[in-house]
Design an enzyme around this catalytic site. Structure first.
Site, PDB file in Angstrom:
ATOM      1  N   ARG A  57      32.453  41.884  44.058  1.00 60.11           N
ATOM      2  CA  ARG A  57      31.015  42.102  44.300  1.00 60.11           C
ATOM      3  C   ARG A  57      30.306  42.714  43.090  1.00 60.11           C
ATOM      4  NH1 ARG A  57      30.611  45.359  49.592  1.00 60.11           N
ATOM      5  NH2 ARG A  57      28.368  45.012  49.358  1.00 60.11           N
ATOM      6  N   ASN A  87      35.653  56.862  56.380  1.00 65.35           N
ATOM      7  CA  ASN A  87      36.843  57.070  55.560  1.00 65.35           C
ATOM      8  C   ASN A  87      36.470  57.037  54.081  1.00 65.35           C
ATOM      9  OD1 ASN A  87      39.421  57.007  54.433  1.00 65.35           O
ATOM     10  ND2 ASN A  87      39.668  54.784  54.813  1.00 65.35           N
TER      11      ASN A  87
HETATM   12  C1  UD1 Z   1      38.196  50.970  51.595  1.00 65.50           C
HETATM   13  C2  UD1 Z   1      38.804  51.374  52.945  1.00 65.50           C
HETATM   14  C3  UD1 Z   1      37.684  51.883  53.851  1.00 65.50           C
HETATM   15  C4  UD1 Z   1      36.979  53.054  53.186  1.00 65.50           C
HETATM   16  C5  UD1 Z   1      36.481  52.696  51.772  1.00 65.50           C
HETATM   17  C6  UD1 Z   1      36.057  53.943  51.047  1.00 65.50           C
HETATM   18  C7  UD1 Z   1      40.768  49.988  53.486  1.00 65.50           C
HETATM   19  C8  UD1 Z   1      41.267  48.791  54.192  1.00 65.50           C
HETATM   20  N1  UD1 Z   1      39.466  50.219  53.558  1.00 65.50           N
HETATM   21  O1  UD1 Z   1      37.300  49.890  51.813  1.00 65.50           O
HETATM   22  O2  UD1 Z   1      38.221  52.329  55.081  1.00 65.50           O
HETATM   23  O3  UD1 Z   1      35.889  53.495  53.982  1.00 65.50           O
HETATM   24  O4  UD1 Z   1      37.537  52.090  51.008  1.00 65.50           O
HETATM   25  O5  UD1 Z   1      35.467  53.679  49.798  1.00 65.50           O
HETATM   26  O6  UD1 Z   1      41.563  50.714  52.873  1.00 65.50           O
HETATM   27  N2  UD1 Z   1      42.741  47.833  45.953  1.00 65.50           N
HETATM   28  C9  UD1 Z   1      43.923  47.416  45.392  1.00 65.50           C
HETATM   29  N3  UD1 Z   1      44.522  46.290  45.857  1.00 65.50           N
HETATM   30  C10 UD1 Z   1      44.011  45.555  46.887  1.00 65.50           C
HETATM   31  C11 UD1 Z   1      42.804  45.972  47.463  1.00 65.50           C
HETATM   32  C12 UD1 Z   1      42.187  47.116  46.985  1.00 65.50           C
HETATM   33  O7  UD1 Z   1      44.426  48.060  44.463  1.00 65.50           O
HETATM   34  O8  UD1 Z   1      44.639  44.556  47.255  1.00 65.50           O
HETATM   35  C13 UD1 Z   1      42.090  49.044  45.438  1.00 65.50           C
HETATM   36  C14 UD1 Z   1      40.727  48.754  44.799  1.00 65.50           C
HETATM   37  O9  UD1 Z   1      40.843  48.623  43.392  1.00 65.50           O
HETATM   38  C15 UD1 Z   1      39.915  49.988  45.153  1.00 65.50           C
HETATM   39  C16 UD1 Z   1      40.577  50.509  46.418  1.00 65.50           C
HETATM   40  O10 UD1 Z   1      41.841  49.908  46.516  1.00 65.50           O
HETATM   41  O11 UD1 Z   1      40.008  50.965  44.147  1.00 65.50           O
HETATM   42  C17 UD1 Z   1      39.752  50.221  47.670  1.00 65.50           C
HETATM   43  O12 UD1 Z   1      39.571  48.827  47.825  1.00 65.50           O
HETATM   44  P1  UD1 Z   1      38.183  48.187  48.234  1.00 65.50           P
HETATM   45  O13 UD1 Z   1      38.371  46.727  48.287  1.00 65.50           O
HETATM   46  O14 UD1 Z   1      37.105  48.719  47.394  1.00 65.50           O
HETATM   47  O15 UD1 Z   1      38.048  48.737  49.744  1.00 65.50           O
HETATM   48  P2  UD1 Z   1      36.744  48.966  50.619  1.00 65.50           P
HETATM   49  O16 UD1 Z   1      36.351  47.703  51.244  1.00 65.50           O
HETATM   50  O17 UD1 Z   1      35.739  49.693  49.834  1.00 65.50           O
END
Ligand code: UD1
Ligand code: CA
Length: 471
Positions: free
Chosen positions: A33, A194
């Site tokens: 995004r 969260n």
């Molecule tokens: C996530 C949380 C949500 C929370 C929010 C807070 C989950 C499923 N959801 O959502 O509950 O309110 O963050 O900001 O955990 N990442 C990886 N590998 C992946 C996916 C993500 O390393 O396969 C990392 C991303 O780089 C990022 C973090 O994990 O730093 C969070 O991922 P993101 O996709 O931003 O989650 P949100 O949809 O924001």
């Protein structure tokens, strides 16, 4: 006060919990995004990457070891880690299949670790170490997992914390986390969200993670599902409430701008609380590491890049731009000054309008008051650099140094061609192009000698007027 910035504050004291703490930073998400060619976590807030902010948080919160999960083909993320957290172990998550899958990429590290595990997302740059310590401390009350939550004005997009019972001292029993996409309309009414930070005191954390599936709206392995799984097994999960202003997760450019704005608000308040005057705080932009002393005066529209220290009583006039520089006590710069990396402005020294300084040391009381470029130099105490002086430090291939002695006077519009030494107390006549060293207390004059022709102007005018009349 938890609004204390990690930025312009001095590092707060490390308060290690009795158990070794492993911090896992999840940084592998593509962040689609953002619509960017660079990984999301390499976007900057206050002159430091989102990832850099979170690594600093881990260090400040007293972690013993840090593991970072990165995606494939993220050389810039790896370079950032090598620079900012060289002792961190780096793991690669091959496919971005969700936050639980990302955490499982550190399987070997989790298996070898006997102690608490803190999970932090690399896209939440504003969380403070005090808040994280409060979260980890909640584990001492018998919870196996503690999740950092916050009450959001607009909870859209965040996972919702489903709790049973009221918050007592900011802590509630946590039943489950429901992701926005999967939440029912009633669950979407919940404003308790969260932050992504979770602390585990769970010896069999790997087996919990292995139970997480992909039965959800995104078909991803949600780390947040760990809560319902643990609760079903009769284990205690809690949510600890923190301040919304710390919890912003950056998923879009608009979030990035919000994070910058929140950071700046905090940094400005901190600078003022520590005794600096900001005439118009909203127009002063700090970097994550700016250090500002007491009775410093900062006029409107001043920008600090990384690496600036401003000692007590220094004055920064309006519209100045500083990076990698030190202002000693009572130094004065601007308006419209530009200080680039490697600059040191001594006590009571003065840099005036439209002066650019790079990698140069102005000793105490030295001055360059107007329109000059000073690069790769020492300017001795009380020396004076006249308007329009250019230090010619670059020959197209190499940079060279200029050394100006104490009390020297460089006349206006001179070019000092480096490498060059101007002795103490020497004079350089204005308009000179100086290519050879100048002895102390001597005069160097290197410009065309002036010729005078008395009456020439009157004769010239008469001649030209008669020619014009003949046409
Ligand atoms: C996530 C949380 C949500 C929370 C929010 C807070 C989950 C499923 N959801 O959502 O509950 O309110 O963050 O900001 O955990 N990442 C990886 N590998 C992946 C996916 C993500 O390393 O396969 C990392 C991303 O780089 C990022 C973090 O994990 O730093 C969070 O991922 P993101 O996709 O931003 O989650 P949100 O949809 O924001
Ligand atoms: Ca996020």
């Amino acid at each position: 006060m938890t609004t204390k910035p990690t930025a312009i504050s001095k590092a707060s004291t490390v308060d290690k919990s009795s158990r070794p703490l492993l911090t896992v930073v999840l940084a592998a998400g593509k962040g689609t995004r953002m619509k960017s060619d660079i990984p999301k976590v390499m976007h900057h807030v206050a002159g430091r990457s989102l990832l850099g902010h979170v690594l600093a948080l881990a260090a400040e919160a007293g972690t013993e070891a840090t593991a970072v999960v990165v995606g494939p083909d993220m050389p810039t993320v790896r370079a950032e880690l090598a620079m900012r957290a060289p002792s961190a172990s780096v793991f690669e998550q091959t496919l971005q299949r969700g936050t639980a899958d990302a955490l499982l990429a550190t399987r070997a590290c989790l298996a070898a670790h006997a102690g608490d595990v803190l999970v932090v997302f690399a896209d939440t740059p504003l969380i403070t170490a005090d808040t994280v310590r409060r979260l980890v401390a909640a584990l001492d009350q018998g919870a196996e997992v503690a999740v950092l939550g916050f009450h959001a004005k607009d909870p859209t997009g965040y996972g919702r914390l489903v709790t049973d019972g009221l918050l007592t001292d900011g802590v509630a029993n946590l039943v489950a986390i429901r992701e926005h996409k999967d939440a029912t309309p009633t669950e979407r009414q919940i404003d308790f969200c969260n932050s992504g930070v979770m602390a585990f005191r769970t010896p069999d954390l790997l087996s919990v993670l292995d139970e997480i599936g992909t039965n959800n709206a995104s078909a991803e392995f949600y780390l947040t599902d760990a809560i319902a799984i643990m609760r079903k097994q009769g284990r205690r999960a809690v949510a600890v409430a923190g301040l919304e202003e710390e919890m912003l997760g950056v998923n879009t450019r608009a979030h990035l701008a919000m994070a910058e704005s929140l950071f700046q608000r905090r940094a400005r308040a901190y600078a003022m609380a520590e005794g600096a005057t900001l005439v118009d705080p909203d127009t002063v932009w700090f970097a994550y590491d700016t250090v500002v002393g007491r009775d410093v005066l900062i006029e409107p529209n001043v920008f600090f890049g990384p690496g600036v220290t401003v000692a007590d009583r220094a004055v920064i006039h309006a519209n100045s731009h500083l990076t990698g520089s030190v202002l000693e006590a009572g130094a004065e710069i601007g308006p419209f000054a530009r200080l680039r990396p490697g600059t040191r402005i001594g006590a009571g020294a003065k840099i005036g309008n439209f002066v650019e300084v790079k990698n140069a040391h102005f000793e105490s009381g030295a001055k360059a008051s107007h329109l000059a470029y000073i690069g790769d130099a020492r300017v001795g105490a009380k020396a004076n650099i006249g308007a329009g002086t250019i230090f010619c430090n670059y020959d197209g291939f190499f940079k060279h140094k200029t050394d100006v002695g104490a009390g020297a006077f460089i006349g206006s519009n001179s070019s000092l061609v480096a490498p060059l030494r101007i002795g103490d107390g020497a004079f350089v006549a204005s308009g000179s192009v100086i290519t050879k060293n100048v002895e102390a207390n001597s005069l160097a004059l290197a410009r065309a000698v002036q010729e005078s022709r008395p009456g020439w102007a009157a004769k010239f005018r008469a001649l030209m007027a008669s020619r014009k009349n003949k046409r």
